[in-house]
Design an enzyme around this catalytic site. Structure first.
Site, PDB file in Angstrom:
ATOM      1  N   ASP A 134       0.823  -1.216   0.000  1.00  0.00           N
ATOM      2  CA  ASP A 134       0.000   0.000   0.000  1.00  0.00           C
ATOM      3  C   ASP A 134       0.855   1.264   0.000  1.00  0.00           C
ATOM      4  O   ASP A 134       1.955   1.281   0.550  1.00  0.00           O
ATOM      5  CB  ASP A 134      -0.914  -0.016   1.240  1.00  0.00           C
ATOM      6  CG  ASP A 134      -2.089   0.937   1.092  1.00  0.00           C
ATOM      7  OD1 ASP A 134      -2.345   1.426  -0.028  1.00  0.00           O
ATOM      8  OD2 ASP A 134      -2.754   1.204   2.110  1.00  0.00           O
ATOM      9  N   ASN A 159     -10.967  -2.357  -5.337  1.00  0.00           N
ATOM     10  CA  ASN A 159     -10.164  -1.490  -6.216  1.00  0.00           C
ATOM     11  C   ASN A 159     -10.796  -1.308  -7.603  1.00  0.00           C
ATOM     12  O   ASN A 159     -10.450  -0.373  -8.324  1.00  0.00           O
ATOM     13  CB  ASN A 159      -8.732  -2.017  -6.366  1.00  0.00           C
ATOM     14  CG  ASN A 159      -7.881  -1.881  -5.112  1.00  0.00           C
ATOM     15  OD1 ASN A 159      -6.945  -2.659  -4.900  1.00  0.00           O
ATOM     16  ND2 ASN A 159      -8.175  -0.899  -4.264  1.00  0.00           N
TER      17      ASN A 159
HETATM   18  C1  IPE Z   1      -5.513  -2.609  -0.144  1.00  0.00           C
HETATM   19  O1  IPE Z   1      -5.153  -1.270  -0.271  1.00  0.00           O
HETATM   20  C2  IPE Z   1      -5.439  -3.304  -1.458  1.00  0.00           C
HETATM   21  C3  IPE Z   1      -4.109  -3.450  -2.049  1.00  0.00           C
HETATM   22  C4  IPE Z   1      -2.983  -3.053  -1.541  1.00  0.00           C
HETATM   23  C5  IPE Z   1      -4.089  -4.117  -3.314  1.00  0.00           C
HETATM   24  P1  IPE Z   1      -6.223  -0.123  -0.490  1.00  0.00           P
HETATM   25  O2  IPE Z   1      -5.454   1.126  -0.656  1.00  0.00           O
HETATM   26  O3  IPE Z   1      -7.160  -0.497  -1.573  1.00  0.00           O
HETATM   27  O4  IPE Z   1      -7.014  -0.137   0.889  1.00  0.00           O
HETATM   28  P2  IPE Z   1      -7.826   1.003   1.637  1.00  0.00           P
HETATM   29  O5  IPE Z   1      -8.783   1.593   0.638  1.00  0.00           O
HETATM   30  O6  IPE Z   1      -6.825   2.014   2.091  1.00  0.00           O
HETATM   31  O7  IPE Z   1      -8.483   0.332   2.789  1.00  0.00           O
HETATM   32  C1  IPE Z   2      -1.514   0.287  -3.407  1.00  0.00           C
HETATM   33  O1  IPE Z   2      -1.309   1.659  -3.441  1.00  0.00           O
HETATM   34  C2  IPE Z   2      -1.757  -0.303  -4.770  1.00  0.00           C
HETATM   35  C3  IPE Z   2      -3.141  -0.734  -5.016  1.00  0.00           C
HETATM   36  C4  IPE Z   2      -4.121  -0.684  -4.161  1.00  0.00           C
HETATM   37  C5  IPE Z   2      -3.421  -1.244  -6.325  1.00  0.00           C
HETATM   38  P1  IPE Z   2      -2.513   2.687  -3.442  1.00  0.00           P
HETATM   39  O2  IPE Z   2      -2.895   2.965  -4.857  1.00  0.00           O
HETATM   40  O3  IPE Z   2      -3.608   2.212  -2.578  1.00  0.00           O
HETATM   41  O4  IPE Z   2      -1.813   3.957  -2.836  1.00  0.00           O
HETATM   42  P2  IPE Z   2      -2.438   4.962  -1.776  1.00  0.00           P
HETATM   43  O5  IPE Z   2      -2.927   4.157  -0.636  1.00  0.00           O
HETATM   44  O6  IPE Z   2      -3.544   5.691  -2.472  1.00  0.00           O
HETATM   45  O7  IPE Z   2      -1.305   5.857  -1.407  1.00  0.00           O
HETATM   46 MG    MG Z   3      -4.028   2.450  -0.630  1.00  0.00          MG
END
Ligand code: IPE
Ligand code: IPE
Ligand code: MG
Length: 262
Positions: free
Chosen positions: A31, A79
């Protein structure tokens, strides 16, 4: 963050690591790509691009250490609700990752499996995934599980549905349903439960990841954003894991720390 600075910045974490007590299965919520990029005035997509390099690094390090199972949360069920441009970019990135990495996975004897609703992925991604799984199916040194279009609740409901179907068909007596049978209907049927869960970017939640499987997993949260997570950060997490005492609900033993459950 409470549980991460077990190692100071000067010490090489690899000297603190006991190769005899490594986790068998490490699961990672990768993340913070978006925040990494926006803090630099870049687009979120560039954060994902850099995140791919971190994924490559942890696969290599885990394989070199001899960790037999590594699960990476790459794309959640939720996502899909992100803007189409970002979803499309992530799918294209995944396809490119697989195309460039398949040879390497074979060379390093790594087997690829997918956890999640593969059927929801675009055909172009599914094809490369299926091909990569096919050519790596016989590999034994490490299993790399990519969680794609994955959600823990959806996985549990799917398992319940599969068991209910067999009960309705008279093939299964409800009394036969136990934890083991239930677990065999999850995407993770071929994996032991994770010993260690790592989540980067300072978020202290599971976000629907491996809800059943994480019952006794050691949790490790770090503020480091995923694109900044490299070998050193990974080793720090493993060192922290080795300092834990896993009790599984029993009373403390004579100071014997972190042991794999299975
Ligand atoms: C969890 O991260 C999913 C992945 C890392 C693939 P998200 O960024 O989607 O989670 P939330 O929205 O912060 O809970
Ligand atoms: C994790 O990074 C990757 C996926 C969830 C695909 P994020 O895209 O959630 O990055 P933040 O949390 O918005 O910084
Ligand atoms: Mg994230």
């Amino acid at each position: 963050m409470g549980n991460s600075p077990d190692v100071d910045n000067q010490t090489d974490p690899s000297v603190l690591l006991d190769p005899q007590r490594l986790p068998r299965h490490v699961a990672i919520v990768m993340d913070g790509n978006g925040r990494w990029a926006t803090r630099r005035g870049l687009s979120r997509l560039q954060g994902h691009q850099r995140g791919k390099d971190s994924a490559r690094t942890v696969v290599e390090v885990a394989r070199d250490l001899g960790i037999p199972y590594l699960t990476l949360f790459a794309f959640s069920n939720e996502n899909w609700q992100r803007p189409a441009r970002e979803v499309n970019f992530l799918m294209a990135l995944l396809r490119r990752y697989l195309m460039t990495e398949a040879k390497r996975l074979c060379k390093r004897d790594i087997k690829l499996i997918v956890l999640g609703e593969m059927e929801r992925l675009p055909a172009s991604v599914r094809e490369v995934l299926e091909e990569t799984m096919r050519v790596t199916a016989g590999n034994r040194s490490m299993t790399l599980a990519l969680a794609l279009s994955y959600g823990g609740r959806q996985e549990i409901v799917r398992a319940v549905r599969s068991l209910a179907r067999e009960v309705a068909q008279g093939k299964l007596d409800p009394e036969q349903i136990d934890e083991q049978l239930f677990a065999s209907r999850l995407y993770t049927a071929s994996l032991p439960d994770p010993d260690l869960l790592i989540r980067t970017s300072g978020e202290l939640r599971l976000s629907n990841f491996l809800l059943f499987q994480l019952a006794y997993t050691e949790l490790y949260f770090t503020d480091t954003l995923w694109p900044d997570f490299g070998e050193r950060e990974f080793l720090n997490a493993l060192v922290a894991y080795q300092s834990r005492e896993r009790r599984f609900g029993t009373v403390p033993t004579s100071g014997v720390p972190a042991r794999a459950a299975n």
